[in-house]
Scaffold this motif. Sequence first.
Motif, short mmCIF file in Angstrom:
data_model
loop_
_atom_site.label_atom_id
_atom_site.label_comp_id
_atom_site.label_asym_id
_atom_site.label_seq_id
_atom_site.Cartn_x
_atom_site.Cartn_y
_atom_site.Cartn_z
N THR A 61 89.38 32.96 10.81
CA THR A 61 89.98 32.63 12.35
C THR A 61 91.40 32.04 12.28
O THR A 61 91.75 32.36 11.57
CB THR A 61 89.57 31.58 12.96
OG1 THR A 61 89.48 30.27 12.44
CG2 THR A 61 87.56 31.79 13.25
N SER A 66 92.07 34.83 16.76
CA SER A 66 91.75 36.16 16.61
C SER A 66 90.47 36.37 15.42
O SER A 66 90.36 34.93 14.87
CB SER A 66 92.05 37.55 15.93
OG SER A 66 93.14 36.76 15.05
N ARG A 67 89.24 36.78 14.77
CA ARG A 67 88.78 36.83 13.80
C ARG A 67 88.60 37.76 13.46
O ARG A 67 88.73 39.68 13.13
CB ARG A 67 86.97 36.71 14.38
CG ARG A 67 86.70 35.00 14.70
CD ARG A 67 85.38 35.75 16.04
NE ARG A 67 85.20 35.60 16.69
CZ ARG A 67 84.26 36.40 17.35
NH1 ARG A 67 82.96 35.84 16.51
NH2 ARG A 67 84.16 37.53 17.87
N ALA A 91 90.69 38.92 22.45
CA ALA A 91 90.01 39.36 23.59
C ALA A 91 88.51 40.28 23.56
O ALA A 91 88.33 40.02 24.40
CB ALA A 91 91.10 40.21 23.98
N TYR A 92 88.88 40.61 22.51
CA TYR A 92 86.78 40.57 21.41
C TYR A 92 85.73 40.02 22.67
O TYR A 92 85.72 39.60 22.23
CB TYR A 92 86.55 41.43 20.46
CG TYR A 92 85.83 41.39 19.51
CD1 TYR A 92 85.43 43.00 19.90
CD2 TYR A 92 84.07 40.69 19.66
CE1 TYR A 92 84.66 43.69 19.62
CE2 TYR A 92 83.53 41.78 19.42
CZ TYR A 92 83.16 42.56 19.94
OH TYR A 92 82.09 43.40 18.87
N ARG A 93 85.59 40.66 23.42
CA ARG A 93 84.13 40.20 24.45
C ARG A 93 83.16 41.52 24.67
O ARG A 93 84.07 42.30 24.35
CB ARG A 93 84.22 39.79 24.96
CG ARG A 93 84.58 40.27 26.12
CD ARG A 93 85.30 39.06 27.28
NE ARG A 93 85.89 40.22 28.45
CZ ARG A 93 86.67 41.02 29.03
NH1 ARG A 93 87.72 40.53 28.20
NH2 ARG A 93 87.37 41.43 30.00
N SER A 94 81.70 41.39 24.41
CA SER A 94 81.55 42.31 24.40
C SER A 94 81.36 43.23 25.84
O SER A 94 81.50 42.57 27.22
CB SER A 94 79.79 41.56 24.53
OG SER A 94 78.73 42.69 24.99
N TYR A 178 79.32 46.82 17.36
CA TYR A 178 80.55 46.19 17.84
C TYR A 178 80.88 46.95 18.99
O TYR A 178 80.48 47.60 19.02
CB TYR A 178 81.76 46.31 17.04
CG TYR A 178 81.81 45.25 15.55
CD1 TYR A 178 81.71 44.10 15.56
CD2 TYR A 178 81.11 45.81 14.48
CE1 TYR A 178 81.18 43.03 14.45
CE2 TYR A 178 81.67 45.20 12.69
CZ TYR A 178 80.96 44.03 13.57
OH TYR A 178 81.00 43.71 12.05
N SER A 179 81.16 46.03 19.78
CA SER A 179 81.86 46.78 21.08
C SER A 179 83.25 47.71 20.89
O SER A 179 84.24 46.94 21.03
CB SER A 179 81.81 45.77 22.78
OG SER A 179 82.48 46.31 23.25
N SER A 314 86.53 49.62 30.58
CA SER A 314 84.88 48.39 30.48
C SER A 314 84.18 49.07 30.22
O SER A 314 83.89 50.73 30.47
CB SER A 314 85.58 48.38 31.86
OG SER A 314 86.74 47.58 31.85
#
Lengths: 314, 224
Positions: A61, A66-67, A91-94, A178-179, A314
Amino acid sequence: MIIGLVAVVLTAVAIALGWNRVRAVGRSGLIVACVLSVAATVAVQVNSLTQAFPTVGASLTSSEGSRLLDVTVPGPASRLTLSMYVYLPAAYRSGVRLPVIEALHGYPGTPETWLRKLRVQSYLDKEIAAGRMAPTVVLFPYQTPDRLLDTECTNLRGGPQTETFLTVDVPAFVRAHYSVRTDRDGWGLTGYSAGAFCATNLALRHPGQYAAAASLSGYASPGITIGDGTENTTNNPGWRLRHLPQPAIALWLGWADDDRGAARDSRRLAAEAHAPLAVTTAVVAHGGHSSAVWRQMEAPSFDWLSAHLARPAS
Amino acid sequence: MSLTGRPLILLAAFTAVVIGAATVRFWSRGGRFRALSRTAGVLLLEASLVITAGLAVNRHEEFYPSWQALRGDTGTETVTDRVHAGLLDVHARDGSFTWRPPGLRAWNLARPPTVTLPADYHDRTDVTFPVMLEFATQGAASHRTGEEVTVTLSPTATTSATALLSLPAELARDLRVSTVGWSVEGGPLAAAFVAAAPPGTAALDRPANTLPPALAAPLTLPAS
């Protein structure tokens, strides 16, 4: 490195003190120890520069949120199973499908070169936080099962099927886990040195999968023997631009003016390009074929790539 | 002396030979400092050999062509571009408005273009927005998503793609828009415009959700 230098000094002291106390065999042993300690220290330093054999895992991290994930990509199509780092922005999210960049390393080298020598996570965090780059998933795949085998991201005759791994297995794995955007407009390539050749070559060969590519000190030909002669034809971007219809993709070609090989080849590619292929060039004055040049090119090339890829959806 | 020149390599090699010869010559001398002089001789010999080999490899591979490159000095500044405010930024209304740029007459349109701004156009003054260029055709629905600047044109029989090539520059002067990655929709004239525009400027019927993001001004390097 410090251990190596200590070993070099100790063997020098040993040869100085022990020379008169031993006979021919002992002296030979002292000389061999000296040579080995020097060779090992040089090898450690070269490895530190190239990260060809990294020993410690990357950080997971960053302070920006970020990761960096270390994953294993099974390759049913290529029959390669290789490691890959996955950069997920803060900002990564499902639910939000992000664009994707595959970042390819040079030879000798590993993804660790991107992470350590080129400090890519820090650059990506900064560009995204500044709004110059959209949140993007960046992939750092290994490109060969044998660190000393230069594949140039091609399918070697009788060898690793790296092109298939990078263009079929890696995208399939990432889309499944991943999304991310799944369309061609959301995928790009980048790379430095041999990885820059890889980015250009794969983008030209797979315009249906990649919309843009950035080349940091790249070449117009692979410089290896692929086994089927395609190093002179279809796996040779210079040949492709001269003899095949040019695809509607965008290329960013960057080089240092005093890096004669990369400068000559990049200029040649830029001169051969015509519509619908779009080329942007970037030149730094000095720096040769080194990480200092690539660090300077990182942020501009990532900004450019983001402007040529589809936005998060989206 | 050049970092990749033969003189430096020869000098390094000569130095290695001299150090080697001196180390052998004085190996049995030095009295009470013999261990020290031997150690120093061996270490200097090793260092000079490594330097010689390193210089030779660097000359062959051209990793660092100059002392400047070795220091990591690229002699180049990365420049942050500026987002230039559009001439209409202050006056343009939210939503749609009629656009009357100076070059309008040359385009031979049925009426002035209609520009539709994204809802956040006036809030995000530090970014440029992607563009969708629509050639209005009977019965065709707009594909805009509201995240891009949309320019709707009403062409006539005398409207030509060549004349419209001035439109991107006119739009970039009046509004904060990207100059690459436009989507152009609307039949043969749209296709002709895409074909005539510089590579990378526009793509035909690119779905709106594949347009680039609105971005702040990028970092750039000098072009060749």
